[in-house]
Design a protein around this motif. Structure first.
Motif, short mmCIF file in Angstrom:
data_model
loop_
_atom_site.label_atom_id
_atom_site.label_comp_id
_atom_site.label_asym_id
_atom_site.label_seq_id
_atom_site.Cartn_x
_atom_site.Cartn_y
_atom_site.Cartn_z
N GLU A 57 0.84 -1.19 0.00
CA GLU A 57 0.00 0.00 0.00
C GLU A 57 0.88 1.25 0.00
O GLU A 57 2.08 1.18 0.23
CB GLU A 57 -0.90 0.01 1.24
CG GLU A 57 -1.86 -1.16 1.32
CD GLU A 57 -2.73 -1.11 2.57
OE1 GLU A 57 -2.77 -0.04 3.23
OE2 GLU A 57 -3.38 -2.13 2.87
N SER A 104 4.93 -4.44 4.14
CA SER A 104 3.69 -4.32 4.91
C SER A 104 3.66 -3.15 5.87
O SER A 104 2.62 -2.89 6.50
CB SER A 104 3.46 -5.63 5.69
OG SER A 104 3.31 -6.72 4.81
N THR A 107 0.80 -0.69 5.34
CA THR A 107 -0.50 -1.23 5.75
C THR A 107 -0.71 -1.03 7.24
O THR A 107 -1.78 -0.60 7.69
CB THR A 107 -0.59 -2.73 5.41
OG1 THR A 107 -0.48 -2.90 3.99
CG2 THR A 107 -1.91 -3.32 5.89
N VAL A 108 0.31 -1.35 8.00
CA VAL A 108 0.24 -1.20 9.45
C VAL A 108 -0.02 0.26 9.83
O VAL A 108 -0.87 0.57 10.67
CB VAL A 108 1.54 -1.71 10.10
CG1 VAL A 108 1.57 -1.38 11.59
CG2 VAL A 108 1.68 -3.22 9.89
N ASN A 110 -1.30 2.68 7.93
CA ASN A 110 -2.62 3.12 7.47
C ASN A 110 -3.73 2.64 8.40
O ASN A 110 -4.66 3.38 8.71
CB ASN A 110 -2.88 2.60 6.05
CG ASN A 110 -2.08 3.34 5.00
OD1 ASN A 110 -1.60 4.44 5.23
ND2 ASN A 110 -1.94 2.72 3.83
N MET A 111 -3.62 1.40 8.85
CA MET A 111 -4.66 0.85 9.71
C MET A 111 -4.65 1.51 11.09
O MET A 111 -5.70 1.74 11.69
CB MET A 111 -4.50 -0.66 9.83
CG MET A 111 -4.72 -1.39 8.51
SD MET A 111 -4.84 -3.19 8.68
CE MET A 111 -6.50 -3.35 9.38
N GLN A 116 -7.98 1.28 13.33
CA GLN A 116 -8.34 -0.13 13.19
C GLN A 116 -7.43 -1.07 13.98
O GLN A 116 -7.73 -2.26 14.10
CB GLN A 116 -8.30 -0.53 11.71
CG GLN A 116 -9.33 0.21 10.88
CD GLN A 116 -9.13 0.02 9.39
OE1 GLN A 116 -8.00 0.06 8.88
NE2 GLN A 116 -10.21 -0.20 8.67
N PRO A 238 0.52 -7.78 2.34
CA PRO A 238 -0.25 -6.66 2.88
C PRO A 238 -1.76 -6.89 2.92
O PRO A 238 -2.41 -6.59 3.92
CB PRO A 238 0.12 -5.51 1.94
CG PRO A 238 1.50 -5.85 1.50
CD PRO A 238 1.50 -7.33 1.33
N SER A 239 -2.33 -7.42 1.85
CA SER A 239 -3.77 -7.63 1.83
C SER A 239 -4.21 -8.68 2.85
O SER A 239 -5.23 -8.53 3.52
CB SER A 239 -4.23 -8.04 0.43
OG SER A 239 -3.59 -9.23 0.02
N ARG A 242 -3.87 -7.18 6.37
CA ARG A 242 -4.99 -6.26 6.62
C ARG A 242 -6.25 -7.04 7.01
O ARG A 242 -6.92 -6.71 7.99
CB ARG A 242 -5.26 -5.40 5.38
CG ARG A 242 -6.53 -4.58 5.45
CD ARG A 242 -6.68 -3.68 4.24
NE ARG A 242 -5.83 -2.51 4.35
CZ ARG A 242 -6.14 -1.41 5.02
NH1 ARG A 242 -7.30 -1.34 5.68
NH2 ARG A 242 -5.33 -0.38 5.06
N GLN A 243 -6.56 -8.09 6.25
CA GLN A 243 -7.78 -8.86 6.53
C GLN A 243 -7.68 -9.59 7.86
O GLN A 243 -8.66 -9.68 8.59
CB GLN A 243 -8.04 -9.86 5.40
CG GLN A 243 -9.40 -10.53 5.48
CD GLN A 243 -10.54 -9.53 5.47
OE1 GLN A 243 -10.63 -8.69 4.55
NE2 GLN A 243 -11.43 -9.59 6.46
N LEU A 246 -8.41 -7.07 10.53
CA LEU A 246 -9.83 -6.74 10.55
C LEU A 246 -10.67 -7.87 11.16
O LEU A 246 -11.60 -7.62 11.92
CB LEU A 246 -10.31 -6.47 9.11
CG LEU A 246 -9.79 -5.18 8.46
CD1 LEU A 246 -10.26 -5.11 7.02
CD2 LEU A 246 -10.25 -3.95 9.23
#
Length: 250
Positions: A57, A104, A107-108, A110-111, A116, A238-239, A242-243, A246
């Motif tokens: 990301e 990654s 991603t960390v 951003n979340m 999140q 990364p995807s 992220r999942q 979540l």
């Protein structure tokens, strides 16, 4: 059998034994080299595959607030966000940790910025010989001289960018000071803190405690989500990471 014949026979047995030992040693060396090459290819090749398949990301904007915790870790989280908790055990000299940050890390961040996840960074030291031991010690102690904020993360990322090869001495004190100032650190005591390695023993104590807890017994990077270790196949995608985060929030 005469004395001369016995001596010849003994020499031949010794010669044959030495040859067998030489062959065995050669086989062990070959096995060691092959194993090392396989491990390196697995890390490098696997990391490359994850980068390609996971699609890193880009940073979406401002970082979540960053603060130093009482236990010596660094926390990145929006106010009120207490779970899920992502613990990251990392070593500034570790090539795989650098790869994780490149793959990654966004991603960390951003979340965390989106509220999140609560991220807790644990800077540890896995190397025991020079020059890597000195490299990682200097870098980790210097990071402790940064009083939190986005400057800490900027410095954190700069250290990885400047990571030296494991066979060379790096992270010179003057360079660490310069990178800190480039990262926006304005604290008047920063330079002296870095050059005196003020927190070297503090870092050693923290590392010992973390190691004894077996928090990163498989090496670095080690990611734990709500205390449970995340497999590298997820951490470097990364995807998938992220999942997974979540899902842990449900």
């Amino acid at each position: 059998m005469g004395k001369a014949a016995r001596e010849v026979s003994a020499r031949e047995r010794i010669k044959a034994q030495r040859e067998r030992e030489r062959v065995q040693q050669q086989r062990r060396r070959i096995a060691t080299i092959v194993t090392a090459v396989v491990v390196v290819l697995a890390v490098v090749g696997g990391g490359w595959w994850y980068v390609q398949s996971g699609r890193s990301e880009t940073l979406s904007g401002e970082l979540a607030p960053i603060s130093l915790a009482a236990d010596g870790s660094t926390v990145m989280a929006k106010p009120g966000v207490e779970k899920p908790v992502l613990d990251i055990y990392e070593d500034f000299q570790c090539p795989a940790c650098k790869a994780f940050e490149q793959t990654s890390g966004p991603t960390v961040k951003n979340m965390a910025a989106a509220g999140q996840v609560k991220v807790v960074y644990h800077v540890v030291n896995i190397f025991t010989e020079e020059p890597t031991l000195g490299n990682t010690t200097r870098a980790a102690a210097a990071a402790r001289c940064v009083p939190g904020g986005k400057q800490w993360m900027t410095f954190h990322d700069r250290i990885y960018k400047e990571q030296p090869p494991e066979s060379k001495k790096g992270f010179a004190l003057d360079d660490l000071v310069a990178w800190g100032k480039d990262s926006g650190v304005t604290d008047s005591g920063f330079e002296q803190c870095v050059k005196s390695q003020k927190y070297a023993q503090t870092q050693a104590d923290y590392n010992k405690k973390a190691a004894e807890s077996k928090a990163f017994e498989k090496g670095t990077p080690t990611l734990r989500l709500n205390g449970k270790e995340i497999d590298n196949s997820l951490a470097f995608s990364p995807s998938s990471l992220r999942q997974t985060i979540l899902d842990a929030a449900k």
